[in-house]
Design an enzyme around this catalytic site. Structure first.
Site, short mmCIF file in Angstrom:
data_model
loop_
_atom_site.label_atom_id
_atom_site.label_comp_id
_atom_site.label_asym_id
_atom_site.label_seq_id
_atom_site.Cartn_x
_atom_site.Cartn_y
_atom_site.Cartn_z
N PHE A 15 -45.03 -31.18 -11.81
CA PHE A 15 -45.10 -29.99 -10.95
C PHE A 15 -43.71 -29.33 -10.78
CE2 PHE A 15 -45.04 -29.10 -6.13
CZ PHE A 15 -45.35 -27.76 -6.27
N LEU A 39 -45.42 -38.32 -19.86
CA LEU A 39 -46.76 -37.70 -19.77
C LEU A 39 -47.77 -38.66 -19.17
CD1 LEU A 39 -46.92 -35.67 -23.13
CD2 LEU A 39 -46.15 -34.90 -20.86
N ILE A 64 -38.97 -43.51 -19.09
CA ILE A 64 -37.59 -43.81 -18.66
C ILE A 64 -37.35 -45.32 -18.56
CG2 ILE A 64 -37.04 -41.62 -17.52
CD1 ILE A 64 -37.68 -42.97 -14.82
N ALA A 86 -38.22 -37.38 -12.95
CA ALA A 86 -39.36 -38.24 -13.31
C ALA A 86 -39.59 -39.28 -12.22
CB ALA A 86 -39.09 -38.93 -14.64
N THR A 133 -36.45 -37.01 -1.93
CA THR A 133 -37.38 -36.50 -0.92
C THR A 133 -36.86 -36.75 0.49
OG1 THR A 133 -39.55 -37.00 0.05
CG2 THR A 133 -38.57 -38.74 -1.22
N ASP A 134 -37.34 -35.95 1.44
CA ASP A 134 -36.98 -36.19 2.85
C ASP A 134 -37.70 -37.42 3.41
OD1 ASP A 134 -39.56 -35.14 2.95
OD2 ASP A 134 -39.11 -33.63 4.48
N TYR A 158 -43.90 -45.46 -1.66
CA TYR A 158 -43.28 -44.32 -2.35
C TYR A 158 -41.88 -44.04 -1.78
CZ TYR A 158 -42.04 -39.42 -3.24
OH TYR A 158 -41.37 -38.27 -3.56
N ALA A 160 -39.99 -45.88 0.05
CA ALA A 160 -39.07 -47.02 -0.12
C ALA A 160 -38.50 -47.03 -1.54
CB ALA A 160 -39.80 -48.33 0.17
N ARG A 222 -45.87 -31.34 8.39
CA ARG A 222 -45.02 -31.30 7.19
C ARG A 222 -44.28 -29.97 7.17
NH1 ARG A 222 -46.06 -35.78 7.69
NH2 ARG A 222 -46.91 -37.32 6.22
N ASP A 288 -57.56 -42.30 8.61
CA ASP A 288 -56.14 -41.94 8.46
C ASP A 288 -55.50 -42.74 7.33
OD1 ASP A 288 -53.87 -40.56 9.01
OD2 ASP A 288 -53.59 -41.35 11.05
N GLY A 291 -50.13 -46.25 7.72
CA GLY A 291 -48.71 -46.00 7.99
C GLY A 291 -48.31 -44.53 7.92
P1 NAD Z 1 -45.20 -35.06 -10.40
O1 NAD Z 1 -45.95 -36.32 -10.10
O2 NAD Z 1 -45.93 -33.76 -10.42
O3 NAD Z 1 -44.46 -35.20 -11.82
C1 NAD Z 1 -43.79 -36.37 -12.20
C2 NAD Z 1 -43.44 -36.25 -13.68
O4 NAD Z 1 -42.73 -37.44 -14.05
C3 NAD Z 1 -44.68 -36.16 -14.59
O5 NAD Z 1 -44.47 -35.20 -15.60
C4 NAD Z 1 -44.78 -37.56 -15.21
O6 NAD Z 1 -45.37 -37.58 -16.49
C5 NAD Z 1 -43.29 -37.96 -15.26
N1 NAD Z 1 -43.11 -39.42 -15.25
C6 NAD Z 1 -43.69 -40.32 -14.41
N2 NAD Z 1 -43.30 -41.58 -14.75
C7 NAD Z 1 -42.47 -41.46 -15.82
C8 NAD Z 1 -41.74 -42.38 -16.60
N3 NAD Z 1 -41.82 -43.70 -16.38
N4 NAD Z 1 -40.97 -41.93 -17.61
C9 NAD Z 1 -40.87 -40.58 -17.87
N5 NAD Z 1 -41.57 -39.66 -17.16
C10 NAD Z 1 -42.35 -40.09 -16.15
O7 NAD Z 1 -43.99 -35.03 -9.35
P2 NAD Z 1 -43.32 -33.79 -8.60
O8 NAD Z 1 -44.08 -33.49 -7.38
O9 NAD Z 1 -43.04 -32.73 -9.59
O10 NAD Z 1 -41.95 -34.47 -8.14
C11 NAD Z 1 -40.80 -34.47 -8.99
C12 NAD Z 1 -39.65 -35.16 -8.28
O11 NAD Z 1 -39.36 -34.50 -7.06
C13 NAD Z 1 -39.95 -36.61 -7.91
O12 NAD Z 1 -38.78 -37.36 -8.11
C14 NAD Z 1 -40.30 -36.54 -6.43
O13 NAD Z 1 -39.98 -37.76 -5.78
C15 NAD Z 1 -39.41 -35.42 -5.98
N6 NAD Z 1 -39.89 -34.65 -4.81
C16 NAD Z 1 -41.16 -34.16 -4.78
C17 NAD Z 1 -41.58 -33.40 -3.69
C18 NAD Z 1 -42.96 -32.79 -3.63
O14 NAD Z 1 -43.33 -32.19 -2.62
N7 NAD Z 1 -43.77 -32.87 -4.70
C19 NAD Z 1 -40.70 -33.17 -2.63
C20 NAD Z 1 -39.40 -33.70 -2.69
C21 NAD Z 1 -39.00 -34.43 -3.79
P1 TYD Z 2 -49.44 -34.95 0.56
O1 TYD Z 2 -49.71 -33.62 -0.08
O2 TYD Z 2 -50.02 -36.17 -0.07
O3 TYD Z 2 -47.85 -35.08 0.71
P2 TYD Z 2 -46.97 -36.19 1.54
O4 TYD Z 2 -47.83 -37.35 1.85
O5 TYD Z 2 -45.90 -36.52 0.54
O6 TYD Z 2 -46.47 -35.47 2.74
O7 TYD Z 2 -49.96 -34.90 2.06
C1 TYD Z 2 -49.50 -33.89 2.96
C2 TYD Z 2 -50.13 -34.18 4.32
O8 TYD Z 2 -51.55 -33.99 4.21
C3 TYD Z 2 -49.93 -35.62 4.77
O9 TYD Z 2 -49.72 -35.64 6.18
C4 TYD Z 2 -51.24 -36.30 4.43
C5 TYD Z 2 -52.26 -35.19 4.58
N1 TYD Z 2 -53.45 -35.27 3.67
C6 TYD Z 2 -54.74 -35.14 4.21
O10 TYD Z 2 -54.91 -34.98 5.43
N2 TYD Z 2 -55.80 -35.22 3.34
C7 TYD Z 2 -55.66 -35.43 2.02
O11 TYD Z 2 -56.70 -35.52 1.28
C8 TYD Z 2 -54.33 -35.53 1.47
C9 TYD Z 2 -54.11 -35.77 0.00
C10 TYD Z 2 -53.25 -35.44 2.35
#
Ligand code: NAD
Ligand code: TYD
Length: 350
Positions: A15, A39, A64, A86, A133-134, A158, A160, A222, A288, A291
């Site tokens: 993403f 992938l 990786i 990744a 991440t935060d 996650y 941790a 959030r 819920d 945790g």
């Molecule tokens: P995502 O799950 O959409 O994408 C993760 C990507 O990493 C995928 O393309 C997957 O194929 C690749 N991947 C997974 N394991 C791998 C491995 N062992 N080797 C190589 N590639 C691998 O994740 P995202 O939401 O795009 O998040 C990207 C980064 O940003 C992560 O490090 C996440 O912790 C961080 N992050 C995400 C958010 C959020 O809201 N999504 C917020 C803050 C930080």
């Molecule tokens: P999520 O998108 O999984 O992000 P994160 O857990 O990293 O914050 O969840 C966002 C918020 O939405 C979180 O408080 C959990 C809640 N949630 C639901 O209430 N229902 C759902 O089906 C999902 C996936 C998340």
């Protein structure tokens, strides 16, 4: 071609990674951008159709955790920088299967750090930029914000695993003088997000007239940031952030889950020409999350003051754009919600 920089971006088919790659490949034609991705279920090369034929873009299908393959890809391209995205990224999956999170997020990060340490001297031209991440800071009560000096208190497998990888990155900076940077961002939303996360899951379920699962009472909070703004912030930190520093990235945009789901329902009803209130009828309160962190909220003063970062969109506009993208790209949703997704969904939501 002689490139000004050679940057390895890991997780570029996911993403956030796909937004970062699209931006960097187009904005910096004089940089070579190599996308390294295993992938997994979350990685999708269709996310990169727009730039796949650019001469400054290459893809390597590598895990990786594969030390040998990482070693040879470093020798092949002689990267000067790494932007590391990744990861296994979904909290619910980390609760049912923590092992993959430890392996990829901690050991995988360690492999990349070792590859950089063994390849680079202490040159100012190098940069290992870790995207985090935060959630590493734990959970807030009703008030307060996470700053860069908030103590780490991760509470899910996650968070941790991400906290552990952040510590490793800082330790390599301190011990081996590896030039490192870290940013910790709040929840992202936007196009190309896998529909296991709240916003695309709700959009997909409304489209399929399925129940909209809200955990607990929907009172968890959030702080949402448009993914393109996160990609802009990553560009800023990569180019202008100080080596050895951490930057918190956020949108000053706190929502309880239930208010966010109401807003999404109303946008969807309007766009689908449904009767007012139709989608809200699908809301179903479910058990819920174990945790479940109550509230995340970022104090982004440092990146705003030092690097001039500012979110570009307000949430209503960003959500409208996001919904439009999913409505215009139903085949993307259909493709990623077949097979494994169905099994995950059945198992998780019973
Ligand atoms: P995502 O799950 O959409 O994408 C993760 C990507 O990493 C995928 O393309 C997957 O194929 C690749 N991947 C997974 N394991 C791998 C491995 N062992 N080797 C190589 N590639 C691998 O994740 P995202 O939401 O795009 O998040 C990207 C980064 O940003 C992560 O490090 C996440 O912790 C961080 N992050 C995400 C958010 C959020 O809201 N999504 C917020 C803050 C930080
Ligand atoms: P999520 O998108 O999984 O992000 P994160 O857990 O990293 O914050 O969840 C966002 C918020 O939405 C979180 O408080 C959990 C809640 N949630 C639901 O209430 N229902 C759902 O089906 C999902 C996936 C998340």
């Amino acid at each position: 071609m002689n490139f000004k920089k050679k940057i390895l971006i890991t997780g570029g088919a996911g993403f956030i990674g796909s937004h970062v790659i699209r931006k960097m490949v187009k904005k910096y034609p004089d940089y070579l951008i190599v996308n390294l991705d295993k992938l997994t279920y979350a990685g999708n090369l269709n996310n990169l159709n727009e730039i796949v034929n650019h001469v400054n873009y290459k893809f390597e299908n590598i895990d990786i955790n594969n030390v040998k393959a990482i070693d040879s890809v470093f020798k092949k391209y002689l990267f000067d920088s790494v932007i590391h995205l990744a990861a296994e990224s979904h909290v619910d999956r980390s609760i049912s299967n923590p092992d993959d999170f430890i392996i990829t997020n901690i050991l995988g990060t360690l492999n990349l750090l070792n590859a950089c340490k063994d390849t680079w001297g202490n040159s100012d031209n190098n940069c290992f930029y870790h995207i985090s991440t935060d959630e590493v800071y734990g959970s807030l009560g009703e008030t307060g914000f996470f700053t860069e000096s908030t103590s780490y208190d991760p509470r899910s497998p996650y968070s941790a695993s991400k906290a552990s990888s952040d510590h490793l990155v800082r330790a390599y900076g301190h011990t081996y003088s590896l030039p490192v940077k870290i940013s910790n961002c709040s929840n992202n939303y936007g196009s190309h997000q896998f529909p296991e996360k709240l916003i695309p899951l709700i959009i997909n379920n409304i489209l399929n007239k399925k129940p909209l699962p809200v955990y607990g009472k929907g009172e968890n909070v959030r702080d949402w940031l448009w993914v393109e703004d996160h990609a802009n912030a990553i560009d800023l930190v990569f180019h202008k952030g100080k080596t050895g520093e951490t930057y918190n990235i956020g949108g000053h945009n706190e929502w309880t889950n239930i208010d966010l789901v109401y807003l999404l329902c109303d946008i969807m009803d309007r766009k689908l020409s449904n009767n007012e209130g139709d989608s809200r009828k699908l809301i179903t309160y479910v058990k819920d999350r174990a945790g479940h962190d109550l509230r995340y909220a970022i104090d982004a003063t440092k990146i705003e003051k030092e690097l001039g970062f500012k979110p570009s969109l307000n949430f209503q506009v960003g959500l409208e754009k996001t919904v439009d993208w999913y409505l215009d790209n139903k085949s993307w949703l259909d493709d990623v919600t077949t097979g494994n997704y169905q099994n995950y969904y059945k198992q998780h939501y019973k």
